[in-house]
Enzyme design. Sequence first.
Site, PDB file in Angstrom:
ATOM      1  N   GLU A 114     -30.035  -0.163  10.751  1.00 39.98           N
ATOM      2  CA  GLU A 114     -29.581   0.485  12.137  1.00 39.98           C
ATOM      3  C   GLU A 114     -30.929   1.115  12.990  1.00 39.98           C
ATOM      4  OE1 GLU A 114     -26.595   2.167  12.830  1.00 39.98           O
ATOM      5  OE2 GLU A 114     -25.014   0.877  11.213  1.00 39.98           O
ATOM      6  N   ASP A 166     -10.665 -13.890   4.892  1.00 41.73           N
ATOM      7  CA  ASP A 166     -10.404 -12.341   3.906  1.00 41.73           C
ATOM      8  C   ASP A 166      -8.546 -12.429   3.655  1.00 41.73           C
ATOM      9  OD1 ASP A 166      -9.625 -10.009   3.661  1.00 41.73           O
ATOM     10  OD2 ASP A 166     -10.207  -8.623   5.111  1.00 41.73           O
ATOM     11  N   TRP A 220       0.920  -0.982  -0.035  1.00 43.15           N
ATOM     12  CA  TRP A 220      -0.420  -0.222  -0.191  1.00 43.15           C
ATOM     13  C   TRP A 220       0.701   1.372  -0.339  1.00 43.15           C
ATOM     14  CZ3 TRP A 220      -1.480  -4.566   2.424  1.00 43.15           C
ATOM     15  CH2 TRP A 220      -2.183  -4.625   1.920  1.00 43.15           C
ATOM     16  N   TYR A 226      -7.667   4.303  -1.306  1.00 41.94           N
ATOM     17  CA  TYR A 226      -8.836   3.961  -1.197  1.00 41.94           C
ATOM     18  C   TYR A 226      -8.818   3.523   0.304  1.00 41.94           C
ATOM     19  CZ  TYR A 226      -7.684  -0.846  -0.611  1.00 41.94           C
ATOM     20  OH  TYR A 226      -6.941  -2.490  -0.240  1.00 41.94           O
ATOM     21  N   ASP A 258     -17.868   2.970  15.574  1.00 41.08           N
ATOM     22  CA  ASP A 258     -18.145   4.239  16.111  1.00 41.08           C
ATOM     23  C   ASP A 258     -17.152   5.274  15.295  1.00 41.08           C
ATOM     24  OD1 ASP A 258     -20.626   3.282  16.042  1.00 41.08           O
ATOM     25  OD2 ASP A 258     -20.109   4.309  18.960  1.00 41.08           O
ATOM     26  N   CYS A 281      -6.673  -5.029  -1.448  1.00 37.87           N
ATOM     27  CA  CYS A 281      -7.919  -5.746  -0.314  1.00 37.87           C
ATOM     28  C   CYS A 281      -8.235  -6.613  -2.212  1.00 37.87           C
ATOM     29  CB  CYS A 281      -8.790  -5.056   0.308  1.00 37.87           C
ATOM     30  SG  CYS A 281      -9.795  -3.727  -0.801  1.00 37.87           S
ATOM     31  N   HIS A 328     -13.280  -2.406   1.810  1.00 39.51           N
ATOM     32  CA  HIS A 328     -12.770  -2.980   1.989  1.00 39.51           C
ATOM     33  C   HIS A 328     -13.292  -4.620   1.297  1.00 39.51           C
ATOM     34  CE1 HIS A 328      -9.711  -6.222   3.576  1.00 39.51           C
ATOM     35  NE2 HIS A 328      -9.705  -6.210   4.414  1.00 39.51           N
TER      36      HIS A 328
END
Length: 700
Positions: free
Chosen positions: A437, A345, A228, A532, A387, A263, A322
């Site tokens: 939510e 992942d 990256w 990104y 959050d 990713c 991602h």
Amino acid sequence: TDLKVTGIDFLKSQNCRLHHTDAYNIKKLVVRRGQAFNIQLAFSRELMATDKLTLRFGIGEKPMKIRGTLMSLNPRREPDLSGWQISIVKHSGKECLLSVTSSPWAPVGKYTLNVKTGTNIYKPEDGAVYLLFNPWCEGDSVFLADEAQRNEYVLNDTGYIYVGSAYSIYNRPWNFGQFEELILDTCMDLLDKSKLKLSNRKDPVMVSRAMSALVNANDDSGVLLGNWSGNYINGTSPMDWIGSVAILQQYYKTKKPVFYGQCWVFAGVLTTVMRCLGIPSRCVSNFDSAHDTNDNLTVDIYMNEFGEKLNSLSFDSIWNFHVWNDVWMKRTDLPAGFDGWQAIDATPQEQSQGIFQCGPCPVKGVREGDVYLPFDSKFVYAEVNADKVYWLVKKVNGKDKHFKISTETQGVGVNISTKAVGQDKREDITSQYKFPEGSKEERESVWRASSFLHPLGIVPRARFSSTVPMDAGYPKPGVSQETVSKSGLQIEITNKEALCPGNPLELAITVKTSTPGNWTINLAGSCQLQSYTGKVEASLGHVKETIKLDGKSETQVPLKIAADTYMKTLASVEDEVLIHVTGIAEIQDTNDKLTKETTMRFEYPPITIQMPETAKLNKEFTCAFIFKNKLNVPLDNCKLLVEGLGIFKMATFDEGDVKPGRIIKSEIICTPTRLGEKKMVAKLTSTQVKGISAEKAITI
């Protein structure tokens, strides 16, 4: 006379068709476990009732019955304890047709077959049989009942990976190519390299976890090295791949990690490996994805007084997107209720049990807040639920002081996307990962997760005091906005003109109030370019204004960035960059503060693909790729990458510098080698613009 085997026919074309393996570009027999396949034997004389006949299937270095790695099958004896079955379908003269069914729990991999008749052993020249997972078989733990889903998640060798930003999502075509030459052998090598015990190769949980580790190069010199840094000089820029085939073939030939991945490349390659082995798999894109390094479910974002993000202060980060994978399987290792999609992942982000691997983590467990479930549920939960806490960094008496501006509880894990089944469009799967939510279930899920993450209950979550109505549902792509109390303050960020490289960026921040009263608002707004992963590449400009609004009213503050302010950055970074705009509004004499950030992508001219709609097997046709530079800046060092699975291998055209208005056209003479719908994928990269892609389907 002794009975000898003189020949063996694996009946490849009929077996492979019935096992949905006829697309694999390989000479040997490929079958799926738990399903019958036929083998024809030729003998030196007619088979008699007294003759001894045994088929021996072995896997691994030293196949042994006691370890369940040698299956000795005699059609005239009691069934083997291994769960494999054999029977004689018919025999006439010197020929005998046998039916073999492997166990739906057999280890997956490459088996060798030899045939024993009395004391004679016959070893066929190409005696290798590849045994794969079987989503068509009810007894297999990867069984998937829906035919359309099997066609998409196991057999489709092309697809899309969704990238961009939460309110500006676009698709990147990706060739998975799980049936191409050498790909199956690469997957077999990876199984051997994984050091999984053969008994663990039965289990898709163990196999998918091992492959999530092996697709990155971090611990085990696996397939792809992540980078990256923006410097890809010793390898291929992650933006320059259009599929998994070139990566896996290079790895197979060199046995060394391929440079470089980010990713979506890890996720694309892991999808290929999973589908190739027969485990249903899909690429999943999570927008505004949290990377919460200290497990506290908050990501801190630090800004200066203009609203410009400061890179250096936080280890946590929010990625614009991602990409990981979901794989489909039963979880016999967990309590009931967690079968189905599991997240895995391969992007190396955090170590799990000492190595860079992640999952499988039950998606239902993420939704319910059961973050104690193996594997790596806490990490996946935070990616979609953390959050955002915004901090203002100001100098006070020469020292940096941090002031908390606001907390956003709904900004992370939005518009979770995958390619729709059987259609070339995006499917939103947010509801599989999260309850709506603000709903009662969502609050219970958060309490549950918090109680596992912080058993002492010390961390009150901002979410419980949030002022969001119960039925808010998900934000729709389009204009994003946040609302706060007393004044009904809202910020909207929009662009007034298309965001084309070479043109000024015409942005606007709209401030609205909706309750009676006279409001004086301090607004700071800024525009930055970022990669990104949220890393700031350049700060382009900012505005600071004081606005007076009365009751229900709004005002628009323009933010204009000249082209030469950002074009140097576009040309100097190797990654695709996004436009990141932040607004901070504060109402004087109240505690009302609001932060709003949005990310937009540049708009590019298209690549056009010209070819017939249909073509015939092994008959030539011409495919043309056309690009007109409609921008008012030149594009330097243009490269066109093209690939058509089952039609032609990946090719690169060096197009040089393309001045404004110039048209380039490249042609390929194609000879299709496989039937069905095939796709051409094209990608144009240049110094200034990294991500123009296109695809078109043709029926062979």
